[in-house]
Design an enzyme around this catalytic site. Structure first.
Site, mmCIF file in Angstrom:
data_model
loop_
_atom_site.group_PDB
_atom_site.id
_atom_site.type_symbol
_atom_site.label_atom_id
_atom_site.label_comp_id
_atom_site.label_asym_id
_atom_site.label_seq_id
_atom_site.Cartn_x
_atom_site.Cartn_y
_atom_site.Cartn_z
ATOM 1 N N HIS A 1 4.871 26.935 -21.767
ATOM 2 C CA HIS A 1 5.742 25.988 -22.459
ATOM 3 C C HIS A 1 7.190 26.339 -22.185
ATOM 4 C CE1 HIS A 1 7.332 23.355 -25.581
ATOM 5 N NE2 HIS A 1 8.096 24.374 -25.952
ATOM 6 N N GLY B 1 0.852 -1.198 0.000
ATOM 7 C CA GLY B 1 0.000 0.000 0.000
ATOM 8 C C GLY B 1 0.883 1.242 0.000
HETATM 9 P P1 NAD Z 1 -2.916 0.701 2.808
HETATM 10 O O1 NAD Z 1 -4.332 0.410 3.041
HETATM 11 O O2 NAD Z 1 -2.525 1.783 1.860
HETATM 12 O O3 NAD Z 1 -2.185 -0.615 2.281
HETATM 13 C C1 NAD Z 1 -2.167 -1.804 3.009
HETATM 14 C C2 NAD Z 1 -1.848 -2.938 2.053
HETATM 15 O O4 NAD Z 1 -1.605 -4.079 2.827
HETATM 16 C C3 NAD Z 1 -3.021 -3.259 1.123
HETATM 17 O O5 NAD Z 1 -2.551 -3.349 -0.199
HETATM 18 C C4 NAD Z 1 -3.522 -4.605 1.644
HETATM 19 O O6 NAD Z 1 -4.044 -5.432 0.635
HETATM 20 C C5 NAD Z 1 -2.240 -5.175 2.217
HETATM 21 N N1 NAD Z 1 -2.457 -6.170 3.272
HETATM 22 C C6 NAD Z 1 -3.381 -6.164 4.273
HETATM 23 N N2 NAD Z 1 -3.229 -7.239 5.071
HETATM 24 C C7 NAD Z 1 -2.177 -7.940 4.569
HETATM 25 C C8 NAD Z 1 -1.519 -9.124 4.954
HETATM 26 N N3 NAD Z 1 -1.915 -9.826 6.036
HETATM 27 N N4 NAD Z 1 -0.481 -9.568 4.203
HETATM 28 C C9 NAD Z 1 -0.061 -8.857 3.113
HETATM 29 N N5 NAD Z 1 -0.657 -7.728 2.698
HETATM 30 C C10 NAD Z 1 -1.689 -7.263 3.423
HETATM 31 O O7 NAD Z 1 -2.283 0.934 4.254
HETATM 32 P P2 NAD Z 1 -0.875 1.493 4.698
HETATM 33 O O8 NAD Z 1 0.118 1.442 3.606
HETATM 34 O O9 NAD Z 1 -0.578 0.808 5.983
HETATM 35 O O10 NAD Z 1 -1.209 3.001 5.013
HETATM 36 C C11 NAD Z 1 -2.251 3.331 5.935
HETATM 37 C C12 NAD Z 1 -2.907 4.600 5.551
HETATM 38 O O11 NAD Z 1 -2.053 5.706 5.847
HETATM 39 C C13 NAD Z 1 -3.179 4.707 4.071
HETATM 40 O O12 NAD Z 1 -4.413 4.124 3.752
HETATM 41 C C14 NAD Z 1 -3.192 6.172 3.820
HETATM 42 O O13 NAD Z 1 -4.490 6.656 3.996
HETATM 43 C C15 NAD Z 1 -2.278 6.733 4.904
HETATM 44 N N6 NAD Z 1 -1.008 7.128 4.285
HETATM 45 C C16 NAD Z 1 -1.046 8.067 3.308
HETATM 46 C C17 NAD Z 1 0.125 8.434 2.682
HETATM 47 C C18 NAD Z 1 0.058 9.437 1.594
HETATM 48 O O14 NAD Z 1 -0.944 10.114 1.477
HETATM 49 N N7 NAD Z 1 1.096 9.572 0.783
HETATM 50 C C19 NAD Z 1 1.326 7.850 3.041
HETATM 51 C C20 NAD Z 1 1.319 6.891 4.038
HETATM 52 C C21 NAD Z 1 0.142 6.544 4.659
#
Ligand code: NAD
Ligand code: FAD
Length: 479
Positions: A451, A190
């Protein structure tokens, strides 16, 4: 200390501190309760975002990108630097200084706006009473006309990989490795997995990302996600989709991770493992049993479109409530609630909240994906143009990726904008502004873009939705 306020806010993250400042600007006697103690053992405002989230991760993303560029990406420009040394301690200290300056700045803003910062823990009781447990001292009962709950979120734990913040870490631990792990495992492809995986990959780790689902970034437009995946893989991120972690064992200073994928049972050994499988609302200790605030089926605090809970005068904002867990969404909800309290007419446009992944290239989006529009059954059109057709992108050596629009076929209204490529985080704001103003793609087509600029790809993508792009050869689809 007074025990009566117009507004008490529990939580001093981007949702809570912004709500506090806006309430004070509007003339309300405001207190913000925040319990966070930072790395230097001092009370700190700014929440997850400023202390252990958006800001420190971006500081490391920027530093690690500069290192990577210096090491390898500048040779194409005719700049050869031999033997760039990584001073990780200085890089981490720089990050900590940025965090300290920013969080200290919020404390100054509180003083300037006469917001009372109550250092300690707050709990909502019935009748808009708040029990305040100071960091030191006795518990007090405070009374407010309005209470805003802004306690944020915490990382999700999984029993198959328990975080010890040494070998198996969450996003906070992953901001402070004392040395670059030789092999780094990441659970979850993620936003956090990709951003922090990129940081350590650029600094020299061999990074393996284990993602349970079969699709890469399933919430992102498919064409954009596919392009991003290709570029990340080319950079060396080893992204394994459909990989379900079944167990892990810390052995000395390493961790053995077991998982299953298409090939059956697998095992990998890593020097460090980041668990980044999502965040959950942080409600522990926030609500007394008689507080009367309901939770939804996913344990978020239940609110209406203006963040009212079902207790009159009690609001909840940010990561505690439905919608994307993003700082800018929390901020706008904080402003909205302050203005709702004052009886002003205001609303957050949840259809135009941008999302950004700060990798290289960046990935950014606003509005609907092509798949979402297709599923709705409405007639639509799309236009996608690669940065490879943009002079400024070529000059910068940043030709990967594209800009894509999804628009309503009948009304020409922009339904979504999607970018993978250089400065996507900045370019996406053009889509946000366009959508806020209810723009059509023709509105963008008729505008003049400077541009050479990366923004010209936004213009070309708008033109491409009607087969009018100049710098790419387009074939009209058969109707
Ligand atoms: P996320 O929801 O973005 O991603 C989590 C990922 O983990 C998903 O793809 C999911 O399918 C996977 N997953 C879940 N359980 C799993 C498992 N048991 N084994 C393997 N994969 C698994 O969550 P995140 O990366 O932890 O981030 C949390 C939140 O923090 C994000 O949803 C976002 O809203 C926020 N965040 C935002 C930014 C940004 O805006 N740039 C940056 C970092 C975090
Ligand atoms: P928080 O920031 O979590 O703040 C809540 C505060 O409330 C905390 O400081 C907590 O100590 C305090 N608190 C909780 N309970 C109590 C209590 N009972 N009494 C007193 N105080 C209490 N989002 C983006 O938009 N862009 C990004 O680039 C981005 N990068 C991120 C990177 C990482 C590594 C992480 C983890 C998150 C990132 N996020 C990003 C998400 C962003 O940090 C959150 O969406 C945002 O901080 C939510 O704001 P909030 O005010 O709702 O809660």
């Amino acid at each position: 200390m007074s025990d009566n306020y117009d507004v008490i806010i529990i939580g001093g993250g981007p949702g809570g501190y912004v709500a506090a400042i806006r309430c004070a600007q509007l003339g309300l006697n405001t207190a913000c309760i925040e319990k966070r103690i930072n790395k230097q053992d001092e009370p700190a405002l700014g929440g997850t975002c400023l202390n252990v989230g958006c800001i420190p991760s971006k500081a490391l993303l920027d530093s690690s990108w500069k290192y990577h560029e210096t090491e390898s990406a500048l040779a194409d420009h005719g700049i050869k630097i031999k033997g760039a040394d990584l001073d990780l301690e200085t890089m981490l200290k720089r990050k900590d200084t940025i965090v300290k300056n920013l969080t200290g700045g919020i404390a100054q803003l509180f003083k300037a706006n006469k917001v009372t910062w109550l250092q300690g823990t707050g709990q909502l009781k019935s009748g808009k009473q708040v029990e305040f447990q100071p960091l030191d001292g006795d518990t007090q009962t405070l009374q407010a006309e309005h209470v805003i709950l802004a306690a944020g979120s915490v990382p999700v734990d999984i029993p198959v990989a328990s975080v010890d913040q040494k070998v198996i870490v969450d996003s906070t631990g992953a901001l402070d490795f004392d040395k670059v792990p030789k092999r780094l495992g990441v659970i979850g492809a993620g936003v956090i997995g990709l951003e922090l995986g990129s940081v350590w990959g650029r600094l020299g780790s061999e990074v393996v990302v284990l993602e349970a689902v079969d699709d890469f970034l399933p919430a992102v437009d498919k064409q954009i996600a596919k392009d991003a995946q290709k570029q990340f893989t080319k950079q060396g991120l080893d992204i394994r989709l459909g990989a379900r972690v079944t167990g892990s064992e810390v052995k000395k200073d390493q961790v053995v991770v077991n998982f299953t994928d298409k090939g059956g049972e697998q095992e990998e050994t890593f020097d460090r493992l980041i668990v980044a499988v999502g965040r959950r609302p942080y409600t522990e200790g926030l609500l007394s049993q008689d507080a009367g605030v309901s939770l939804d089926e996913r344990n978020y605090i239940y609110v209406d479109s203006q963040c009212r809970t079902d207790v009159p005068g009690v609001y909840a904002i940010g990561d505690l409530v439905r919608g994307p867990a993003l700082a800018h969404k929390a901020i706008e909800e904080g402003v909205m609630v302050a203005e709702v309290i004052m009886g002003e007419s205001t609303q957050v446009n949840y259809d135009a909240v941008p999302g950004v992944i700060y990798t290289h290239p960046e990935v950014a989006w606003v509005g609907k994906t092509e798949e979402e529009v297709k599923d709705s059954g409405d007639a639509y059109k799309t236009g996608a143009v690669p940065f490879a057709a943009n002079g400024r992108a070529m000059a910068a050596g940043e030709t990967g990726g594209m800009v894509k629009f999804v628009a309503d076929e009948k009304t020409d209204r922009i339904l979504g904008m999607h970018v993978v490529g250089p400065q996507a985080s900045e370019l996406i704001q053009q889509g946000v502004i366009a959508m806020e103003f209810g723009a059509t793609v023709e509105d963008l087509q008729l505008m003049v873009f400077g541009h050479p600029s990366l923004s010209e790809t936004v213009h070309e993508a708008a033109l491409a939705t009607d087969f009018k792009a100049i710098h790419v050869a387009q074939r009209r689809r058969k109707k």
